[in-house]
Design a protein around this motif. Structure first.
Motif, PDB file in Angstrom:
ATOM      1  N   ALA A  98      14.354 103.004  26.673  1.00  0.00           N
ATOM      2  CA  ALA A  98      15.651 103.179  26.021  1.00  0.00           C
ATOM      3  C   ALA A  98      16.707 102.260  26.628  1.00  0.00           C
ATOM      4  N   LEU A  99      16.637 102.064  27.933  1.00  0.00           N
ATOM      5  CA  LEU A  99      17.599 101.180  28.608  1.00  0.00           C
ATOM      6  C   LEU A  99      17.422  99.726  28.164  1.00  0.00           C
ATOM      7  N   HIS A 104      23.657  98.798  26.529  1.00  0.00           N
ATOM      8  CA  HIS A 104      25.112  98.943  26.574  1.00  0.00           C
ATOM      9  C   HIS A 104      25.578 100.269  25.970  1.00  0.00           C
ATOM     10  N   SER A 105      24.684 101.221  25.896  1.00  0.00           N
ATOM     11  CA  SER A 105      25.043 102.552  25.404  1.00  0.00           C
ATOM     12  C   SER A 105      25.362 103.455  26.585  1.00  0.00           C
ATOM     13  N   PHE A 106      26.579 103.984  26.639  1.00  0.00           N
ATOM     14  CA  PHE A 106      26.954 104.872  27.748  1.00  0.00           C
ATOM     15  C   PHE A 106      26.046 106.088  27.799  1.00  0.00           C
ATOM     16  N   ALA A 113      20.529 108.003  34.185  1.00  0.00           N
ATOM     17  CA  ALA A 113      20.936 108.177  35.583  1.00  0.00           C
ATOM     18  C   ALA A 113      20.753 109.624  36.023  1.00  0.00           C
ATOM     19  N   MET A 114      21.160 110.560  35.162  1.00  0.00           N
ATOM     20  CA  MET A 114      21.028 111.972  35.508  1.00  0.00           C
ATOM     21  C   MET A 114      19.557 112.391  35.623  1.00  0.00           C
ATOM     22  N   GLU A 134      22.282 103.058  40.821  1.00  0.00           N
ATOM     23  CA  GLU A 134      22.437 101.782  40.116  1.00  0.00           C
ATOM     24  C   GLU A 134      22.880 102.010  38.667  1.00  0.00           C
ATOM     25  N   LEU A 135      22.280 103.010  38.013  1.00  0.00           N
ATOM     26  CA  LEU A 135      22.615 103.285  36.618  1.00  0.00           C
ATOM     27  C   LEU A 135      24.030 103.861  36.477  1.00  0.00           C
ATOM     28  N   LEU A 136      24.446 104.664  37.440  1.00  0.00           N
ATOM     29  CA  LEU A 136      25.817 105.191  37.391  1.00  0.00           C
ATOM     30  C   LEU A 136      26.836 104.068  37.526  1.00  0.00           C
ATOM     31  N   GLU A 137      26.528 103.089  38.342  1.00  0.00           N
ATOM     32  CA  GLU A 137      27.400 101.918  38.455  1.00  0.00           C
ATOM     33  C   GLU A 137      27.479 101.191  37.114  1.00  0.00           C
TER      34      GLU A 137
END
Length: 357
Positions: A98-99, A104-106, A113-114, A134-137
């Motif tokens: 998915a990433l 660029h999808s919040f 990240a969660m 890293e993903l939270l950043e």
């Protein structure tokens, strides 16, 4: 993606009442080829798959046993959330796909990240926790897309602080918690980090004291809310069960020998308990609760105190004070409680307590 072609060929062949030899003759192949397909030892070429689908009057995707998955953002986010809650490691593969598809999808970045954080904690896996960080950043500059009111910039920073804490990067965790400690919301986390080091014990106490007061006040409000709910619905059994659970804790909150604002609050809880006991046919127990309430009211009004350090474990000299809307005095709070209860039997019992004293 799971393909069930072998099983499908076998099922459709048997539904048509065909032997492997007969199907081989229809398709112009050897019996051995059909046997290998059904055993999963080999796969027919695409033209043969199309021909079989036409022969069996079905579609190619049904013959393959493939169900198209909804890969839209909302559906993907729901699956990632389910994997997070069920601690399903297979969700990590879907998260990475998915990433790549929605970098660029919040919603995708944040939910991934969660998921990494939850599984990193579950498996005590530092690599997964670092990936979550890293993903939270990456999620921060995408925050303007967010439509969930429960997620904010503070949410992201605090999640980062929690991960730093789990990675034993206490310095970074403290920095983040302190920067976002609105109204002492994360004083418990700050105090806990300081308390890990004996040299920082003095720094831990103010934060732990603040957190203790905040959470005890929240618990009092929560119990009062539940109590109002149960009494308004005349669910007296639930009200009594709640008070049986809460009162042993609330009554031990004040420092021994100190008059505390909790005496006034506990007086009201005991009055509600007496009322519920009357309504469930327990007059003797109701009288004991009413007596306890009256003793607390007399005690508080004799030397009222709203000082925070009347609560056990709170740092002496804490300059915060408590506030309530129960009434200026315990006696007034009792009258206000009687008006809310609005029960002649309870009013008569309380008047009896006052006359006896």
């Amino acid at each position: 993606m799971e393909i069930k072609l072998a099983e499908s060929i076998r099922t459709f062949r048997k539904e048509r009442g065909l032997t492997q030899e007969q199907l081989a003759e229809v398709l112009g192949v050897t019996v051995g080829a059909v046997y290998k397909w059904e055993a999963g030892l080999s796969t027919p070429e695409l033209p043969l798959i199309v021909e079989m689908a036409d022969f069996f009057d079905t579609s190619v995707d049904v013959l393959l046993g493939y169900t198209l998955k909804d890969n839209r953002i909302d559906a993907t986010v729901r699956r990632l959330l389910h994997c997070q809650r069920s601690k399903d490691l297979s969700g990590l593969e879907e998260a990475e796909k998915a990433l790549k598809k929605y970098p660029h999808s919040f919603d995708i970045v944040y939910r991934s990240a969660m998921l990494y954080q939850a599984l990193g904690l579950y498996k005590r896996d530092s690599a997964k926790l670092r990936r979550a960080l890293e993903l939270l950043e990456k999620a921060r500059p995408l925050l303007h897309q967010n439509t969930n009111p429960r997620i904010s910039e503070q949410t992201l920073y605090v999640a980062m602080a929690e991960i730093c804490q789990d990675l034993e990067d206490d310095e970074r965790a403290l920095e983040l918690f302190k920067q976002h400690n609105t109204n002492g919301l994360y004083s418990d986390c700050i105090g806990m980090i300081f308390a890990k080091d004996a040299k920082c014990a003095k720094e831990a106490v103010p934060y732990l004291s603040e957190s203790l007061l905040i959470h005890e006040a929240a618990l009092v409000r929560t119990v009062m809310g539940y109590l109002n709910l149960f009494l308004n619905n005349r669910d007296y059994a639930q009200a009594l069960a709640l008070l049986d659970w809460a009162l042993p804790f609330f009554t031990t909150m004040p420092r021994p020998g100190c008059t505390s604002f909790m005496d006034k609050i506990n007086m009201v809880f005991y009055m509600f308990q007496a009322h519920a006991l009357l309504k469930t046919g327990q007059p003797e127990s109701a009288r004991k609760s009413a007596e306890e309430a009256h003793c607390l009211a007399v005690r508080f009004d004799a030397a009222p105190s709203y000082a925070a350090d009347t609560i056990r474990f709170v740092m002496p000299g804490e300059d915060s004070t408590a506030n309530d809307d129960l009434g200026e005095t315990a006696a007034q709070a009792a009258q206000n409680a009687l008006q809310q209860i609005d029960d002649p039997q309870m009013t008569a019992l309380w008047q009896e307590m006052c006359d006896e004293r």
